[in-house]
Design a protein around this motif. Structure first.
Motif, PDB file in Angstrom:
ATOM      1  N   PRO A   1       0.730  -1.065  -0.118  1.00 15.34           N
ATOM      2  CA  PRO A   1      -0.286  -0.104   0.088  1.00 15.34           C
ATOM      3  C   PRO A   1       0.773   1.107   0.000  1.00 15.34           C
ATOM      4  CG  PRO A   1       0.144  -0.899   2.203  1.00 15.34           C
ATOM      5  CD  PRO A   1       0.807  -1.966   1.150  1.00 15.34           C
ATOM      6  N   LEU A   2       0.284   2.435  -0.544  1.00 13.92           N
ATOM      7  CA  LEU A   2       0.777   3.714  -0.472  1.00 13.92           C
ATOM      8  C   LEU A   2       1.262   4.005   0.980  1.00 13.92           C
ATOM      9  CD1 LEU A   2      -0.679   5.621  -3.207  1.00 13.92           C
ATOM     10  CD2 LEU A   2       1.436   4.786  -3.239  1.00 13.92           C
ATOM     11  N   PRO A   3       2.232   4.758   1.418  1.00 16.60           N
ATOM     12  CA  PRO A   3       2.369   5.300   2.803  1.00 16.60           C
ATOM     13  C   PRO A   3       1.636   6.346   2.930  1.00 16.60           C
ATOM     14  CG  PRO A   3       4.189   6.026   1.204  1.00 16.60           C
ATOM     15  CD  PRO A   3       3.401   5.078   0.549  1.00 16.60           C
ATOM     16  N   PRO A   4       0.841   6.443   4.103  1.00 16.25           N
ATOM     17  CA  PRO A   4      -0.081   7.416   4.578  1.00 16.25           C
ATOM     18  C   PRO A   4       0.190   8.689   4.153  1.00 16.25           C
ATOM     19  CG  PRO A   4       0.923   6.628   6.454  1.00 16.25           C
ATOM     20  CD  PRO A   4       1.482   5.797   5.575  1.00 16.25           C
ATOM     21  N   PHE A   5       1.346   9.157   4.080  1.00 14.14           N
ATOM     22  CA  PHE A   5       1.678  10.481   3.476  1.00 14.14           C
ATOM     23  C   PHE A   5       1.440  10.878   2.169  1.00 14.14           C
ATOM     24  CE2 PHE A   5       5.745   8.586   3.484  1.00 14.14           C
ATOM     25  CZ  PHE A   5       6.448   8.923   2.551  1.00 14.14           C
ATOM     26  N   TYR A   6       1.407   9.750   1.085  1.00 15.30           N
ATOM     27  CA  TYR A   6       1.844   9.781  -0.261  1.00 15.30           C
ATOM     28  C   TYR A   6       0.970  10.806  -0.616  1.00 15.30           C
ATOM     29  CZ  TYR A   6       2.915   8.466  -4.926  1.00 15.30           C
ATOM     30  OH  TYR A   6       3.110   8.402  -6.178  1.00 15.30           O
ATOM     31  N   ASN A   7      -0.395  10.835  -0.665  1.00 10.34           N
ATOM     32  CA  ASN A   7      -1.588  11.796  -1.096  1.00 10.34           C
ATOM     33  C   ASN A   7      -1.691  13.029  -0.248  1.00 10.34           C
ATOM     34  OD1 ASN A   7      -2.082  10.231  -3.798  1.00 10.34           O
ATOM     35  ND2 ASN A   7      -2.897   8.734  -2.165  1.00 10.34           N
ATOM     36  N   GLU A   8      -1.065  13.254   0.893  1.00 12.66           N
ATOM     37  CA  GLU A   8      -1.481  14.310   1.516  1.00 12.66           C
ATOM     38  C   GLU A   8      -1.241  15.654   0.984  1.00 12.66           C
ATOM     39  OE1 GLU A   8      -0.111  14.367   5.922  1.00 12.66           O
ATOM     40  OE2 GLU A   8      -1.084  12.377   6.185  1.00 12.66           O
ATOM     41  N   GLY A   9      -0.086  15.843   0.239  1.00  6.42           N
ATOM     42  CA  GLY A   9       0.235  16.893  -0.391  1.00  6.42           C
ATOM     43  C   GLY A   9      -0.550  17.415  -1.472  1.00  6.42           C
ATOM     44  N   LEU A  10      -1.774  16.441  -2.009  1.00  6.60           N
ATOM     45  CA  LEU A  10      -2.450  16.999  -2.934  1.00  6.60           C
ATOM     46  C   LEU A  10      -4.102  17.331  -2.330  1.00  6.60           C
ATOM     47  CD1 LEU A  10      -2.119  14.335  -5.586  1.00  6.60           C
ATOM     48  CD2 LEU A  10      -0.967  16.400  -5.700  1.00  6.60           C
ATOM     49  N   SER A  11      -3.995  17.401  -1.068  1.00  3.80           N
ATOM     50  CA  SER A  11      -5.187  17.890  -0.290  1.00  3.80           C
ATOM     51  C   SER A  11      -5.214  19.300  -0.074  1.00  3.80           C
ATOM     52  CB  SER A  11      -5.315  17.098   0.994  1.00  3.80           C
ATOM     53  OG  SER A  11      -5.256  15.579   0.852  1.00  3.80           O
ATOM     54  N   THR A  12      -6.494  19.924   0.186  1.00  6.67           N
ATOM     55  CA  THR A  12      -6.557  21.163   0.325  1.00  6.67           C
ATOM     56  C   THR A  12      -6.010  21.710   1.813  1.00  6.67           C
ATOM     57  OG1 THR A  12      -8.761  20.877   1.291  1.00  6.67           O
ATOM     58  CG2 THR A  12      -8.348  21.567  -0.918  1.00  6.67           C
ATOM     59  N   GLY A  13      -5.584  23.052   1.727  1.00 10.47           N
ATOM     60  CA  GLY A  13      -4.869  23.496   3.222  1.00 10.47           C
ATOM     61  C   GLY A  13      -3.501  22.966   3.279  1.00 10.47           C
ATOM     62  N   ILE A  14      -2.991  23.228   4.476  1.00  4.87           N
ATOM     63  CA  ILE A  14      -1.449  22.757   4.985  1.00  4.87           C
ATOM     64  C   ILE A  14      -1.525  21.383   5.207  1.00  4.87           C
ATOM     65  CG2 ILE A  14       0.356  23.331   6.381  1.00  4.87           C
ATOM     66  CD1 ILE A  14      -0.813  26.159   6.550  1.00  4.87           C
TER      67      ILE A  14
ATOM     68  N   GLN B   1       7.663   4.567  -6.477  1.00  3.46           N
ATOM     69  CA  GLN B   1       6.232   5.366  -6.876  1.00  3.46           C
ATOM     70  C   GLN B   1       6.524   6.701  -6.661  1.00  3.46           C
ATOM     71  OE1 GLN B   1       4.513   3.417  -3.439  1.00  3.46           O
ATOM     72  NE2 GLN B   1       3.183   1.882  -4.532  1.00  3.46           N
ATOM     73  N   GLY B   2       7.630   7.000  -6.233  1.00  2.00           N
ATOM     74  CA  GLY B   2       7.971   8.817  -6.123  1.00  2.00           C
ATOM     75  C   GLY B   2       9.090   9.103  -5.392  1.00  2.00           C
ATOM     76  N   TYR B   3       9.316  10.103  -5.486  1.00  2.42           N
ATOM     77  CA  TYR B   3      10.431  11.003  -4.682  1.00  2.42           C
ATOM     78  C   TYR B   3       9.823  12.310  -3.977  1.00  2.42           C
ATOM     79  CZ  TYR B   3      13.814   7.676  -6.216  1.00  2.42           C
ATOM     80  OH  TYR B   3      14.462   6.257  -6.672  1.00  2.42           O
ATOM     81  N   PHE B   4      10.130  12.839  -2.897  1.00  2.00           N
ATOM     82  CA  PHE B   4       9.707  14.198  -2.658  1.00  2.00           C
ATOM     83  C   PHE B   4      10.816  14.772  -1.834  1.00  2.00           C
ATOM     84  CE2 PHE B   4       5.119  13.065  -2.654  1.00  2.00           C
ATOM     85  CZ  PHE B   4       5.093  11.830  -2.361  1.00  2.00           C
ATOM     86  N   ILE B   5      10.821  16.187  -2.070  1.00  2.00           N
ATOM     87  CA  ILE B   5      11.797  17.068  -1.662  1.00  2.00           C
ATOM     88  C   ILE B   5      11.345  18.014  -0.907  1.00  2.00           C
ATOM     89  CG2 ILE B   5      14.120  18.689  -1.991  1.00  2.00           C
ATOM     90  CD1 ILE B   5      14.396  16.918  -4.458  1.00  2.00           C
ATOM     91  N   ARG B   6      11.383  18.572   0.314  1.00  2.00           N
ATOM     92  CA  ARG B   6      10.918  19.727   0.863  1.00  2.00           C
ATOM     93  C   ARG B   6      12.272  20.423   1.268  1.00  2.00           C
ATOM     94  NH1 ARG B   6       9.465  20.232   6.422  1.00  2.00           N
ATOM     95  NH2 ARG B   6      10.147  18.225   6.808  1.00  2.00           N
TER      96      ARG B   6
END
Length: 252
Positions: free
Chosen positions: A29-42, A127-132
């Motif tokens: 399964p996708l990790p729980p944080f994977y789609n959070e960045g596409l949600s509204t708000g912070i 599935q993806g990489y993220f940089i912050r």
């Protein structure tokens, strides 16, 4: 870029984190944080469990992170370019002891600082990489007297194993890129302008399915191919634009 008299103070970088998803498998399964960045708000994602990002590098999905709190650059880049081209100082801190101060002389380009993704994190399908990053722009961030469009490279994920460039169609194996870039346009009399320029960030990517890309946030533009007949570049801008203000922190 211009600053009177000699130095450009471009970017304050207070924290950097690079994360990845585990190998893509149908039963994983996708990790729980994977789609959070596409949600509204912070949306804080992984960082939600780490106050001020303390000890975030211990998370199993984090490849590397640096908060500069020991007064040094700790993240590795090729030839130690990042370490050799920034100053760690308390004046660049965001709710912390230290941050990284980027400066260079007028007319010069900043160095390209590459963090090599470890073999264990890029073999097989991911599935993806993220940089912050946290960034702040000083009032000296200005392109000079000309009023043409200006682009400043930011940060991203790149595969440079094969020939690359506008005239080299991207098939996803020879090369690809996803990058956040900062651009300015002027002259402008709008209230959002900084010294006559409107500054904002955007995402662009070179990959073989550009024409199938969908923007969950913002507005997407697919570029006509420079070579061949299949598009391999798209750009995403905020809709409406979020203009960058000087001396204010942003998280990208």
């Amino acid at each position: 870029m211009k600053l009177a008299p000699n130095i450009i103070v471009l970017v304050f970088l207070s924290f950097l984190a690079l994360t990845t998803c585990k190998k893509s498998k149908s039963n994983t399964p996708l990790p729980p944080f994977y789609n959070e960045g596409l949600s509204t708000g912070i949306n804080y994602g992984i960082a939600a469990g780490y106050n001020n990002d303390v000890d975030i590098e211990s998370n199993e999905y984090v490849l590397s992170a640096d908060d500069f709190e020991n007064g040094e650059v700790n993240i590795y880049t090729e030839e130690d370019r990042y370490k050799n081209n920034v100053d760690i100082t308390a004046s660049a801190a965001l709710e912390s002891k230290y941050g990284a101060l980027h400066t260079w002389q007028e007319g010069e380009n900043g160095p390209t600082c590459r963090y090599p993704i470890p073999d264990a994190a890029h073999k097989e399908v991911r599935q993806g990489y993220f940089i912050r990053m946290y960034l702040k722009y000083d009032k000296s961030f200005h392109p000079g007297d000309g009023m043409e469009g200006v682009g400043v490279k930011g940060f991203g994920i790149y595969n440079e194993q094969g020939a690359s460039g506008l005239n080299e169609p991207c098939d996803g194996t020879n090369w690809y890129a996803a990058s956040c870039q900062f651009v300015g346009w002027g002259p402008s009399q709008k209230p959002e302008a900084n010294d006559g320029y409107l500054w904002f960030g955007h995402l662009y990517s070179y990959h073989p399915e550009a024409d199938k890309s969908v923007a969950e946030l913002g507005k997407i533009t697919v570029s006509n191919p420079e070579a061949g007949d299949k598009p391999y570049r798209f750009s995403i801008y905020g809709d409406p634009y979020l203009y960058i203000k000087f001396d204010q922190w942003y998280c990208y």
